[in-house]
Design a protein around this motif. Structure first.
Motif, short mmCIF file in Angstrom:
data_model
loop_
_atom_site.label_atom_id
_atom_site.label_comp_id
_atom_site.label_asym_id
_atom_site.label_seq_id
_atom_site.Cartn_x
_atom_site.Cartn_y
_atom_site.Cartn_z
N ASP A 58 0.79 -1.23 0.00
CA ASP A 58 0.00 0.00 0.00
C ASP A 58 0.83 1.28 0.00
OD1 ASP A 58 0.99 0.14 2.55
OD2 ASP A 58 -0.95 0.27 3.56
N GLN A 59 2.14 1.20 -0.28
CA GLN A 59 3.01 2.36 -0.16
C GLN A 59 2.70 3.46 -1.17
OE1 GLN A 59 7.36 1.46 0.76
NE2 GLN A 59 6.69 -0.48 -0.10
N SER A 86 1.63 -3.60 4.77
CA SER A 86 1.73 -2.18 5.09
C SER A 86 2.76 -1.90 6.16
CB SER A 86 0.36 -1.69 5.55
OG SER A 86 0.37 -0.31 5.85
N ARG A 88 1.97 1.03 7.80
CA ARG A 88 1.13 2.00 8.51
C ARG A 88 0.60 1.40 9.80
NH1 ARG A 88 -1.25 3.27 2.83
NH2 ARG A 88 -0.22 5.23 2.33
#
Length: 210
Positions: A58-59, A86, A88
């Motif tokens: 998801d970068q 991820s 995050r």
């Protein structure tokens, strides 16, 4: 054995090759059919070819863009399994992602190889998976990991009812009870029926008995 077709997306060349190597080395039934640098390339691929699992880094997208992409994929490909990888550490973001029944979420850690293979196994059976590191950010198991029916079966297993009795009590087939019991064993990570209830108590899915 049915081949499980996997697509990988990651912006980093070395990471893409590493993820592909992990999956290829795991052997059957997984087959990496394509790799991409950007999620939208993978999304376009899905409109043309049948795929079982999408491994999605998801970068390159914002959290909202990731959620929208996952939403579109599930609307057009309901049987697709998506594994989001991820960095995050955002509990709300993870919670929103896990609302989808077959979405999995992994935080990129040193144990990513082990977690990726476990997520592939879960997604192949159409179950969600969340890595332990991501689970800690939620404070509890995410909504969607266990359905109300799953919990009903678990509570009756705690009462030591047999599969046939559980099916009769809930008005479902014995085949469905077996399937749910297998799902529960995977979620609490045990290999036999005898350890299921005890493991569920330890993980907070059932009240502990003193």
């Amino acid at each position: 054995m049915r081949v499980i077709k996997v697509v990988i997306t990651d912006r980093n060349d070395l990471t893409r090759k590493g993820l592909e190597g992990i999956i290829v080395d795991s052997g059957e039934p997984y087959q990496v059919v394509s790799v991409f640098a950007h999620p939208r390339e993978a999304e376009n691929y899905l409109t043309k070819y049948a795929v079982d699992i999408l491994v999605l880094d998801d970068q390159t997208l914002t959290p909202l863009e990731v959620i929208r992409l996952v939403t579109r994929c599930y609307e057009t490909h309901p049987g697709l399994g998506i594994i989001v990888m991820s960095q995050r550490q955002d509990g709300e973001y993870i919670q929103r992602m896990m609302r989808w029944g077959n979405a999995s979420f992994l935080l990129k850690t040193a144990q990513i190889q082990e977690q990726l293979l476990k997520a592939l196994q879960f997604n192949s059976s159409r179950y969600p998976f969340i890595s332990p590191e991501a689970l800690k950010l939620l404070g509890s198991r995410p909504v969607g990991t266990l359905t109300h029916r799953d919990r009903d079966v678990l509570r009756l297993l705690e009462q030591e009812l047999q599969v046939k009795e559980i099916g009769q009590r809930l008005g479902i087939s014995t085949k469905t009870v077996y399937r749910i019991r297998d799902k529960l064993k995977k979620i609490v990570d045990v290999g036999n029926n005898e350890s299921l209830v005890d493991a569920a108590r330890k993980q907070g899915l059932l009240d502990r008995k003193e």
